[in-house]
Each structure stands twice: as C-alpha cells, then as structure tokens.
Motif scaffolding. Structure first.
Motif, PDB file in Angstrom:
ATOM      1  N   LEU A 150     -15.035   2.740   4.405  1.00 32.83           N
ATOM      2  CA  LEU A 150     -14.525   1.150   4.402  1.00 32.83           C
ATOM      3  C   LEU A 150     -13.238   1.309   3.339  1.00 32.83           C
ATOM      4  N   TYR A 170      -1.481  -4.681  12.056  1.00 38.71           N
ATOM      5  CA  TYR A 170      -0.383  -4.844  13.349  1.00 38.71           C
ATOM      6  C   TYR A 170      -1.151  -5.159  14.680  1.00 38.71           C
ATOM      7  N   ALA A 171      -2.161  -4.348  14.748  1.00 38.96           N
ATOM      8  CA  ALA A 171      -2.950  -4.021  15.999  1.00 38.96           C
ATOM      9  C   ALA A 171      -3.811  -5.303  16.176  1.00 38.96           C
ATOM     10  N   GLU A 195     -11.719  -9.209   8.209  1.00 37.78           N
ATOM     11  CA  GLU A 195     -10.525  -8.429   7.701  1.00 37.78           C
ATOM     12  C   GLU A 195     -11.194  -8.129   6.262  1.00 37.78           C
ATOM     13  N   ALA A 196     -11.472  -6.645   5.932  1.00 37.48           N
ATOM     14  CA  ALA A 196     -12.151  -6.127   4.874  1.00 37.48           C
ATOM     15  C   ALA A 196     -11.544  -6.545   3.520  1.00 37.48           C
ATOM     16  N   ALA A 238      -2.683   0.213   6.625  1.00 40.99           N
ATOM     17  CA  ALA A 238      -1.412   0.936   6.655  1.00 40.99           C
ATOM     18  C   ALA A 238      -0.167   0.340   7.004  1.00 40.99           C
ATOM     19  N   THR A 239      -0.355  -1.216   7.774  1.00 40.01           N
ATOM     20  CA  THR A 239       0.670  -1.790   8.132  1.00 40.01           C
ATOM     21  C   THR A 239       1.565  -2.544   7.114  1.00 40.01           C
ATOM     22  N   ASN A 290       3.241   1.016   5.088  1.00 42.72           N
ATOM     23  CA  ASN A 290       3.983   2.165   5.727  1.00 42.72           C
ATOM     24  C   ASN A 290       5.967   2.004   5.650  1.00 42.72           C
ATOM     25  N   GLY A 291       6.604   2.710   6.354  1.00 43.21           N
ATOM     26  CA  GLY A 291       7.859   2.809   6.120  1.00 43.21           C
ATOM     27  C   GLY A 291       8.616   1.616   6.890  1.00 43.21           C
ATOM     28  N   HIS A 295       9.524   1.150   9.843  1.00 41.03           N
ATOM     29  CA  HIS A 295      10.294   2.159  10.876  1.00 41.03           C
ATOM     30  C   HIS A 295       9.781   2.240  12.051  1.00 41.03           C
ATOM     31  N   VAL A 305     -16.698  -5.642   7.630  1.00 35.02           N
ATOM     32  CA  VAL A 305     -17.794  -5.399   8.543  1.00 35.02           C
ATOM     33  C   VAL A 305     -18.671  -3.999   8.204  1.00 35.02           C
ATOM     34  N   SER A 319     -15.944   2.996  10.126  1.00 31.94           N
ATOM     35  CA  SER A 319     -16.887   2.439   9.274  1.00 31.94           C
ATOM     36  C   SER A 319     -17.789   1.406  10.299  1.00 31.94           C
ATOM     37  N   TYR A 332      11.001  10.144   5.844  1.00 32.71           N
ATOM     38  CA  TYR A 332      11.651   9.197   6.622  1.00 32.71           C
ATOM     39  C   TYR A 332      12.174   7.901   5.772  1.00 32.71           C
ATOM     40  N   GLY A 366       2.463   4.060  14.341  1.00 28.59           N
ATOM     41  CA  GLY A 366       1.945   2.798  15.168  1.00 28.59           C
ATOM     42  C   GLY A 366       3.113   1.852  15.318  1.00 28.59           C
ATOM     43  N   MET A 367       4.297   1.840  14.851  1.00 32.64           N
ATOM     44  CA  MET A 367       5.282   0.937  14.881  1.00 32.64           C
ATOM     45  C   MET A 367       5.763   0.972  16.624  1.00 32.64           C
TER      46      MET A 367
HETATM   47  C1  LIG Z   1       2.722   5.475   3.884  1.00 32.86           C
HETATM   48  C2  LIG Z   1       2.366   5.173   5.402  1.00 32.86           C
HETATM   49  C3  LIG Z   1       3.908   4.965   5.687  1.00 32.86           C
HETATM   50  C4  LIG Z   1       3.857   4.962   7.506  1.00 32.86           C
HETATM   51  N1  LIG Z   1       5.290   4.755   7.871  1.00 32.86           N
HETATM   52  C5  LIG Z   1       5.249   4.456   9.303  1.00 32.86           C
HETATM   53  C6  LIG Z   1       6.456   4.135   9.982  1.00 32.86           C
HETATM   54  O1  LIG Z   1       7.641   4.344   9.282  1.00 32.86           O
HETATM   55  N2  LIG Z   1       6.468   4.112  11.070  1.00 32.86           N
HETATM   56  C7  LIG Z   1       5.580   3.987  11.968  1.00 32.86           C
HETATM   57  O2  LIG Z   1       5.565   3.953  13.239  1.00 32.86           O
HETATM   58  N3  LIG Z   1       4.180   3.934  11.363  1.00 32.86           N
HETATM   59  C8  LIG Z   1       4.320   4.373   9.952  1.00 32.86           C
HETATM   60  N4  LIG Z   1       2.860   4.259   9.600  1.00 32.86           N
HETATM   61  C9  LIG Z   1       1.771   3.930  10.265  1.00 32.86           C
HETATM   62  C10 LIG Z   1       1.580   2.622  10.603  1.00 32.86           C
HETATM   63  O3  LIG Z   1       1.568   1.998   9.602  1.00 32.86           O
HETATM   64  C11 LIG Z   1       0.217   2.282  11.483  1.00 32.86           C
HETATM   65  O4  LIG Z   1       0.144   3.255  12.670  1.00 32.86           O
HETATM   66  C12 LIG Z   1       0.094   0.864  11.844  1.00 32.86           C
HETATM   67  O5  LIG Z   1       0.220   0.325  10.701  1.00 32.86           O
HETATM   68  C13 LIG Z   1      -1.522   0.724  12.500  1.00 32.86           C
HETATM   69  O6  LIG Z   1      -1.624  -0.407  12.311  1.00 32.86           O
HETATM   70  P1  LIG Z   1      -3.298  -0.752  12.491  1.00 32.86           P
HETATM   71  O7  LIG Z   1      -3.067  -2.482  12.609  1.00 32.86           O
HETATM   72  O8  LIG Z   1      -3.921  -0.006  13.586  1.00 32.86           O
HETATM   73  O9  LIG Z   1      -3.798  -0.432  11.127  1.00 32.86           O
HETATM   74  P2  LIG Z   1      -3.956  -1.070   9.699  1.00 32.86           P
HETATM   75  O10 LIG Z   1      -2.623  -1.689   9.158  1.00 32.86           O
HETATM   76  O11 LIG Z   1      -4.606  -0.115   8.705  1.00 32.86           O
HETATM   77  O12 LIG Z   1      -4.857  -2.301   9.936  1.00 32.86           O
HETATM   78  C14 LIG Z   1      -6.338  -2.012   9.801  1.00 32.86           C
HETATM   79  C15 LIG Z   1      -7.270  -3.148   9.088  1.00 32.86           C
HETATM   80  O13 LIG Z   1      -8.475  -3.139   9.507  1.00 32.86           O
HETATM   81  C16 LIG Z   1      -9.122  -3.426   8.022  1.00 32.86           C
HETATM   82  N5  LIG Z   1     -10.708  -2.782   8.489  1.00 32.86           N
HETATM   83  C17 LIG Z   1     -10.977  -1.592   8.498  1.00 32.86           C
HETATM   84  N6  LIG Z   1     -12.155  -1.464   8.675  1.00 32.86           N
HETATM   85  C18 LIG Z   1     -12.734  -2.704   8.353  1.00 32.86           C
HETATM   86  C19 LIG Z   1     -14.128  -2.933   8.460  1.00 32.86           C
HETATM   87  N7  LIG Z   1     -15.012  -2.225   8.587  1.00 32.86           N
HETATM   88  N8  LIG Z   1     -14.327  -4.537   8.463  1.00 32.86           N
HETATM   89  C20 LIG Z   1     -13.220  -5.273   8.215  1.00 32.86           C
HETATM   90  N9  LIG Z   1     -11.850  -4.843   8.219  1.00 32.86           N
HETATM   91  C21 LIG Z   1     -11.582  -3.627   8.491  1.00 32.86           C
HETATM   92  C22 LIG Z   1      -8.319  -2.968   7.162  1.00 32.86           C
HETATM   93  O14 LIG Z   1      -8.406  -3.289   5.903  1.00 32.86           O
HETATM   94  C23 LIG Z   1      -6.854  -2.992   7.767  1.00 32.86           C
HETATM   95  O15 LIG Z   1      -6.402  -4.185   7.066  1.00 32.86           O
HETATM   96  C24 LIG Z   1       2.655   4.526   8.351  1.00 32.86           C
HETATM   97  C25 LIG Z   1       1.485   4.665   7.692  1.00 32.86           C
HETATM   98  C26 LIG Z   1       1.414   4.800   6.170  1.00 32.86           C
HETATM   99  C27 LIG Z   1      -0.029   4.572   5.508  1.00 32.86           C
END
Ligand SMILES: Cc1cc2nc3c(=O)[nH]c(=O)nc-3n(C[C@H](O)[C@H](O)[C@H](O)COP(=O)(O)OP(=O)(O)OC[C@H]3O[C@@H](n4cnc5c(N)ncnc54)[C@H](O)[C@@H]3O)c2cc1C
Length: 459
Positions: free
Chosen positions: A4, A43-44, A64-65, A72-73, A76-77, A79, A218, A253, A299, A396-397
């Motif tokens: 988590l 983002y997703a 949301e936890a 990550a969103t 991130n960078g 980008h 969760v 998780s 980057y 992911g972006m």
């Molecule tokens: C340092 C860093 C730099 C990056 N730079 C880039 C970039 O420049 N360009 C690019 O394309 N990608 C980049 N990425 C990757 C990009 O940020 C991710 O691919 C993208 O944000 C994924 O979005 P997401 O919504 O899937 O994940 P997340 O933003 O991680 O969202 C997942 C959410 O689920 C929540 N969650 C998880 N488990 C639970 C649970 N059990 N119960 C309730 N909530 C939960 C989390 O708290 C989180 O808020 C980077 C990532 C990092 C960490």
C-alpha cells in the motif's frame, strides 16, 4: 498490505498546487453500495471516471488511499513524450511489424488527445506542445537509436514517422546544446503540470456525480456469490457492482496476482531554478531525454516560467537493488539524487554554463514496472467485472489517456450487455496492452535484467 502507499510521501514541486481538494470527501460516510468502484485517483483513475460518467447511468465511487492524486502522477516529470522509435525493434521482435506500429501510433495519438482534453475542458495545467530532443551520449545508446530509427522508418504501418528527425555530427551538438552528443532525435512531445490536469478532471467528475473519497485505502476485496465485490477499507466496506483497479505500482495491494507482474520501482525527480534570481534562465527550446548506456537516462522539461523539472539520477538508483526494486516508500529521497540534480544543467548544456542552479524541490515517487514492459488494461479473463488499468512502466503520460477512454467504453458497453472480442472499446488500444490468459500466467519477469546498471560516464 505491504504494497500500500505509505504515509508522509515527499512533497513534489507539482504538489505546491495542493488546496482543500487534496483531502476531499464527497460524503462524510462511505456509501454501502456503488455500481462501479474505481480504486486510485491518479491520471488513470481520474480519466477513466471522466470518460465513464457521460455514458454510464449508475453510481461511481472512487477510493484513494492517500490525498487526491498523490501517487506517481503527482511526482513525475510532467513529460508527455511518446516513444516513437527507441523501442521499435524490441516491439517488432515480440509483436511483429504491425504490433510495434500499433504501440507507436497509439502513443503518438496522445499528443492530439491531450490537446483536445485540455482545450476542450479548458484545463489550466501549463500544457505546451513542443519537440522532445533525445540525446544519445553513449556509443551503444547512439547505435541503438540509429538502428531503431532506421527500422521504424521502414515500417509501413508507422503513421508518424515524418514527425521524427535524426541528426548526427556537429548539427546534433547544435540542436541539442550538449557537447559530445553524436546523435540526437527530435519529435513532437508535450509537457504539463500533471497534478493540475488530474485535479481539474476530478473536480469536473465530482460535479458530474462522482463520489470521491480520499484517505480511504482498499485493504482487501472479496468476490461475492452474485459476481459483485465486497471492497474493504478501514472506514468500512462497500459492495461494488464492478471494480476498476487504477492502482498502478500498488496493484498487488488489491489484486495479489499482480505481485510479480507489476512491481513498484522507486524513482527520483526535482525542480531546478537558478541560484541567483538575477540570473536569467537560458530557455531550452526542447524537452529532453538524455541517454547514457543501458537504462541510465535522465529527462527534463523546461517550464514556461524558466524553471526545469529534471528526473532520473539512475546512476544513484539502479546499481542498488534495495533502493528501488519492490520499494513503495516514497517518504524518503534517493541518496545522492539532490546533489546530482543540483549541478546538472550547467554541466550538461553549454547554454547553461556560468548559471549556477539548485534544486528547490527534490522528491521520490513509485513507478509501476511490468514483467513485459507493457500496461495491463481490461477485465481480468476469469473475473469479467474486475478491470485493471495499471502498470505504465514509468511511461504513463503517452499511454494512460486513451487506455482510460477505451476502458470506460468497454465497461459501459459491458454494463449495457454489449459483448465482443476484443471487448467493445478495447479494440482502440494496442492488442499487446490487453489482459489475456497468457499474460496472466506468464512467469518470466525481465524488469531487473532491463535495468542493469550501466558504466558511469563523465558528466
Ligand atoms: C519520479 C517519476 C517520474 C516520472 N516521469 C514521467 C514522465 O516524465 N513521463 C511519463 O510518461 N511518465 C512518468 N512517470 C510515470 C507516470 O507518472 C505514471 O505512469 C502515471 O502517472 C501513472 O498514473 P496512474 O494513475 O496509473 O498511477 P498513480 O498516479 O500512481 O495513481 C495510482 C493511485 O492509486 C492509489 N492507490 C494505490 N493502491 C491503493 C489502494 N489499495 N487503495 C486506494 N488507493 C490506492 C495511489 O495512492 C495513487 O494515488 C514518472 C513516475 C515517477 C514516479
């Protein structure tokens, strides 16, 4: 439970935009039931809700936890850089010429899709359409760039090849502004403030009926006899008609079968400003990917205010497995990352020589790397009401937005009783992203192999 999100994450530059919405709860208590429960507000999760709400009549709850969009969103960078050539040959080997092109075309389509979203919804998130410049400093990286670019150009299915330009020799140095850069490749890319994008999307979703509950992890789910799910949280349980896991690095998780398939990988990022306010920041006309050998990359984006968001520092990460592999702790920094980022611009770009810089924000974040490098999107083969949109492999972006649109369409069609193979909506994403029995039963995990530490070049 050990995967988590942790408490007290480091604060990224993007999170300086936080306000009361960070801890928003639509209702003081959780509802007893919801037709759809989306887990994760990044983002997703946010974009899945955005595309789902207009076409789905039932109730939608998001859990949301931590604070809103704190994964990550928010760290991130910023980008939005599609990979238009560098992975072409790997993808072609695994998925054929058409399969490789499908991934490239899909990523490229995100540029227009993001512009449409930002302009259509009038979202203030510093979105800039620009060109990325990939600098390949190490011989092996340069060779690989040329080989992949050359083959990508021959692939008849790639529609965006005219957008990509490879330059070698002195011209590469001038375009990239990096001394000793034998090869650079430029192409259309975007940059934005990801937290502002996602929170704007979520505010609109809440206005459209989404029940958002922050700080509600969760901790377990259980499939009920009637096909619905009991979703357990420390604040009580909710019965969900359908479940969407937008949990990226933390997916295990909620669904332990992803334990060795989506692995949390810790990364580092920073916000760089000149030390002296009197120093005018030399504006870089491109965003950058800077590649040394192997998986050693940095980057950066140059922000409209002259500051730079710079990530990577992989020299301080990948040689030390305990620092990054299967690590969900983003409450601490990567050792050495702060010093690495602080002096970077002056050392890397000849236009920044003489401008002392420092990192006024340094943070860490958790990326969801996958066993086969591609995201998992769609319903689980043996649980048609449990959907996953996760595992964006640090990239992911240029992948999430159109996956979310496809998943929302698929879920809405399924709820309306419309069937198909692939499921309606999912025909719009690369076949290799879909969840198949073969992908779910595969046991090979090449993540560590792909992150082999590279020889350390002189900066
Ligand atoms: C340092 C860093 C730099 C990056 N730079 C880039 C970039 O420049 N360009 C690019 O394309 N990608 C980049 N990425 C990757 C990009 O940020 C991710 O691919 C993208 O944000 C994924 O979005 P997401 O919504 O899937 O994940 P997340 O933003 O991680 O969202 C997942 C959410 O689920 C929540 N969650 C998880 N488990 C639970 C649970 N059990 N119960 C309730 N909530 C939960 C989390 O708290 C989180 O808020 C980077 C990532 C990092 C960490």
């Amino acid at each position: 439970m050990d995967v988590l999100p942790v408490a007290n994450p480091t604060k990224s530059f993007w999170l300086t935009a936080e306000d009361d919405f960070a801890t928003f709860r639509s209702t003081p208590e959780l509802p007893a039931e919801a037709d759809v429960v989306i887990v994760g507000s990044g983002y997703a999760g946010a974009t899945t809700a955005h595309y789902l709400l207009p076409q789905f009549k039932g109730s939608v709850l998001m859990l949301e936890a931590r604070n809103v969009c704190s994964g990550a969103t928010a760290r991130n960078g910023g980008h939005l850089k599609p990979d238009l050539y560098y992975s072409h040959n790997d993808f072609r080997e695994k998925y054929g010429e058409a399969g490789a092109a499908e991934i490239i075309n899909f990523e490229h389509a995100h540029l227009q899709a993001m512009k449409e979203l930002v302009e259509g919804e009038q979202i203030d998130c510093d979105f800039v359409l620009t060109r990325a410049c990939d600098v390949h400093l190490h011989g092996t990286a340069a060779e690989r760039a040329v080989a992949n670019y050359t083959e990508m150009c021959k692939n008849p299915h790639v529609r965006c090849k005219q957008d990509v330009q490879l330059t070698q020799g002195d011209a590469a140095r001038v375009i990239s502004k990096v001394d000793g850069s034998p090869v650079c490749v430029t192409y259309t890319a975007g940059q934005l403030w990801p937290y502002k994008l996602v929170t704007a999307v979520l505010r609109k979703a809440v206005a459209a009926g989404l029940n958002l509950q922050t700080n509600t992890p969760v901790v377990a789910t259980e499939r009920l006899g009637d096909g619905r799910y009991l979703v357990r949280t420390p604040r009580g349980a909710v019965v969900a008609g359908r479940l969407v896991l937008a949990t990226n690095a933390y997916t295990a998780s909620v669904e332990p079968r992803f334990r060795n398939k989506i692995v949390p990988i810790k990364g580092a990022c920073s916000h760089i400003v000149p030390v002296s306010a009197a120093d005018r920041a030399p504006h870089l006309t491109n965003t950058y990917g800077i590649r040394f050998a192997g998986a050693d990359t940095d980057y950066l984006i140059n922000r409209p205010d002259g500051s730079v968001v710079l990530g990577g520092a992989k020299k301080h990460i990948f040689p030390y497995k305990d620092r990054f592999y299967n690590v969900v702790d983003d409450s601490t920094l990567i050792p050495g990352s702060e010093a690495y980022f602080s002096g970077y611009l002056e050392k890397m770009f000849y236009t920044w020589k003489g401008v002392a810089t420092h990192a006024d924000h340094v943070w860490s974040g958790i990326l969801g790397y996958t066993d086969d490098t591609l995201p998992y999107v769609g319903a689980l083969p043996d649980e048609p009401r449990k959907y996953v949109i996760a595992g964006f492999h640090g990239h992911g972006m240029p992948r999430v937005l159109l996956c979310a649109r496809a998943l929302a369409g698929s879920l809405a069609a399924d709820a309306a009783g419309v069937a198909g193979d692939p499921a309606p909506g999912l025909a719009d994403i690369p076949a290799a992203f879909r969840i198949t029995p073969d992908r779910m039963t595969a046991t090979e995990n090449r993540i560590l192999q792909s992150l082999q530490p590279a020889p350390v070049p002189k900066l």
